[in-house]
Design a protein around this motif. Structure first.
Motif, PDB file in Angstrom:
ATOM      1  N   VAL A 142     -24.797 -29.350  25.138  1.00 37.73           N
ATOM      2  CA  VAL A 142     -23.943 -29.188  23.956  1.00 37.73           C
ATOM      3  C   VAL A 142     -22.487 -29.227  24.388  1.00 37.73           C
ATOM      4  CG1 VAL A 142     -23.268 -27.647  22.068  1.00 37.73           C
ATOM      5  CG2 VAL A 142     -25.682 -27.823  22.742  1.00 37.73           C
ATOM      6  N   ALA A 154     -21.965 -24.160  27.350  1.00 39.69           N
ATOM      7  CA  ALA A 154     -21.513 -25.375  26.676  1.00 39.69           C
ATOM      8  C   ALA A 154     -20.040 -25.639  26.973  1.00 39.69           C
ATOM      9  CB  ALA A 154     -21.722 -25.253  25.162  1.00 39.69           C
ATOM     10  N   ALA A 184     -24.746 -21.329  22.712  1.00 42.51           N
ATOM     11  CA  ALA A 184     -25.186 -22.304  23.710  1.00 42.51           C
ATOM     12  C   ALA A 184     -24.462 -21.999  25.013  1.00 42.51           C
ATOM     13  CB  ALA A 184     -24.890 -23.732  23.237  1.00 42.51           C
ATOM     14  N   MET A 187     -26.716 -26.227  17.199  1.00 43.85           N
ATOM     15  CA  MET A 187     -26.302 -26.042  18.592  1.00 43.85           C
ATOM     16  C   MET A 187     -27.277 -25.138  19.333  1.00 43.85           C
ATOM     17  SD  MET A 187     -22.149 -25.761  18.637  1.00 43.85           S
ATOM     18  CE  MET A 187     -21.975 -24.522  17.353  1.00 43.85           C
ATOM     19  N   LEU A 196     -25.733 -33.297  22.383  1.00 50.98           N
ATOM     20  CA  LEU A 196     -25.145 -33.002  21.078  1.00 50.98           C
ATOM     21  C   LEU A 196     -23.666 -32.725  21.257  1.00 50.98           C
ATOM     22  CD1 LEU A 196     -25.359 -32.344  18.018  1.00 50.98           C
ATOM     23  CD2 LEU A 196     -25.773 -29.960  18.684  1.00 50.98           C
ATOM     24  N   HIS A 232     -29.584 -26.339  22.535  1.00 57.61           N
ATOM     25  CA  HIS A 232     -29.411 -25.622  23.801  1.00 57.61           C
ATOM     26  C   HIS A 232     -30.726 -25.027  24.282  1.00 57.61           C
ATOM     27  CE1 HIS A 232     -27.734 -22.984  26.851  1.00 57.61           C
ATOM     28  NE2 HIS A 232     -28.277 -21.943  26.247  1.00 57.61           N
TER      29      HIS A 232
END
Length: 459
Positions: free
Chosen positions: A63, A105, A102, A53, A35, A57
């Motif tokens: 992410v 990320a 997340a 998100m 994503l 995750h």
């Protein structure tokens, strides 16, 4: 689009919740391994896609958040915070918010000036492409990829340009493109939502808690910078309520290819809500474009003319001055009434209420005008319209096509897609091509094509 300010009360959340269409949005079916969330400004990603998100995750997906600008223009009249200080604070906030949603990320800051995405759209698209290449993102049955970005119809220029850049990058790559509304909830009403393309992500209790916690991290936006005028919260309590609900709504921008043509009722409603649709009467942009269109026509005398989508008759009036007769077609009766009033008792024009290609008029035409119309049509209807134009052009006839190039959420096509389809015809060749950042204009004539100088005997 109405003018709006973040300081306005806006549309209450209760109005959205009371509309049955809000509760009836189909659930988003999205299982992704990768994503990518594009934010035009720090906090866009949290407002529009925090729950998404968090879910990706927790499901083991990767992410990545790309922040186009630092949002340094959020408080232009602040007496306490310079743009540089705001930029630094907002970078810190988005980093903390994303980490809470997340953990681990990747967050990429592009540092494009706030409010200048339009001038930097190529750089934005290139940066997105580079991130995809660095991540080695190649959608397949085994690897599912999606990009979420501000919705194209959100009412903020930077959001529209962000959506356009993502559309460019996703085209031909098999990447799903989701648009998340932000300012729509504030300035719009349920009638402004493209419900057919809307999808809902119903959040779990833990996702709601995570999103609310992340929203609170964006202190420069959800709380006043100080008690002074100019330091008011951008996301005030009433607006924040839109993002504390138990659902995130996304517009599936990938659905354009299968979208139907806009119906006549869409145009009727548009004219009911706007006195001057698209600024035909007031904008220099429109007046200049009309001048370019008329100058691009290769013949001084246009013969019999078919104008597809005459609107309120501004182009019609100029065509009549150079034509034997004009058949002017439009799907909106209000537009035709305005056009008839503009042309008065002019006998060289016939107005027709109809949709293309369904209500195609009989006859052969020396000039066909397809201006700001093609992107309203589905892929099949556009193809049918092109075939009808091919069949109705006289032996030395010409088609002039002119279209806005930026994507619009409600439109099934974009101007660039329309002109790509026109160029595939084997019946005509391009005589004129005028391309700008905002619109493209081309004149096609039956082969063999003769230039204006050749028509004048200069060659």
């Amino acid at each position: 689009m109405p003018a709006f300010s973040h300081l306005d009360a806006g549309t209450p959340e209760a109005v959205w919740l009371a509309d049955p269409r809000t509760a009836g949005v189909p659930e988003l079916e999205l299982e992704v391994d990768e994503l990518i969330v594009l934010a035009a400004h720090p906090d866009d990603e949290t407002l529009g896609a925090a729950g998404l998100m968090n879910r990706v995750h927790r499901g083991g997906g990767r992410v990545t958040v790309i922040v186009a600008t630092d949002g340094e223009a959020s408080h232009p009249d602040s007496p306490t915070h310079t743009p540089g200080r705001l930029a630094a604070l907002r970078r810190t906030e988005v980093g903390r918010a994303v980490e809470s949603l997340a953990g681990g990320a990747r967050v990429e800051f592009l540092g494009i000036p706030d409010g200048a995405l339009r001038e930097n759209i190529d750089a934005l698209a290139d940066s997105l492409t580079m991130v995809l290449e660095e991540l080695d993102v190649a959608p397949s049955r085994e690897h599912r990829v999606a990009i979420a970005a501000p919705w194209a119809g959100d009412g903020h220029r930077d959001h529209r340009i962000a959506a356009e850049a993502v559309a460019r990058v996703c085209e031909g790559r098999g990447i799903r493109h989701l648009g998340y509304p932000i300012w729509l909830w504030h300035w719009g009403t349920p009638d402004d939502m493209p419900w057919d393309s809307a999808r809902a992500l119903t959040l779990t209790r833990s996702e709601i808690t995570a999103k609310r916690r992340a929203l609170g991290v964006h202190a420069t936006q959800v709380a006043p910078l100080s008690p002074a005028a100019g330091d008011e919260a951008v996301i005030h309590r009433d607006m924040r309520a839109h993002f504390e609900r138990g659902v995130e709504v996304f517009i599936d921008e990938s659905r354009r290819d299968s979208a139907p043509s806009l119906a006549g009722e869409w145009f009727d409603r548009f004219y009911e809500r706007h006195d001057d649709p698209w600024g035909f009467e007031t904008r220099w942009y429109e007046k200049r474009k009309r001048g370019i269109l008329m100058s691009a026509l290769p013949n001084a005398h246009l013969g019999d003319v078919l104008e597809i989508g005459c609107a309120t008759g501004l182009v019609t009036r100029e065509l009549v001055a150079r034509a034997s007769h004009v058949v002017a077609v439009d799907p909106a009766e209000a537009a035709l009434q305005a056009a008839r009033a503009r042309l008065g008792e002019e006998s060289r024009v016939t107005f027709v209420h109809g949709l293309m290609p369904r209500d195609w008029p009989d006859g052969t035409f020396d000039t066909v005008v397809l201006s700001e119309v093609g992107y309203y049509l589905s892929a099949d209807d556009l193809d049918g319209t092109i075939r009808l134009v091919e069949g109705c052009l006289s032996d030395d006839g010409c088609l002039v096509a002119c279209h806005w190039r930026h994507p619009v959420a409600d439109y099934p096509q974009t101007g660039d897609v329309v002109h790509a389809a026109l160029r595939q015809s084997t019946v005509w060749e391009a005589l004129v091509r005028h391309e700008e950042r905002d619109f493209i204009l081309e004149v096609f004539c039956r082969a063999p094509v003769h230039s204006v100088a050749e028509r004048e005997g200069l060659l």
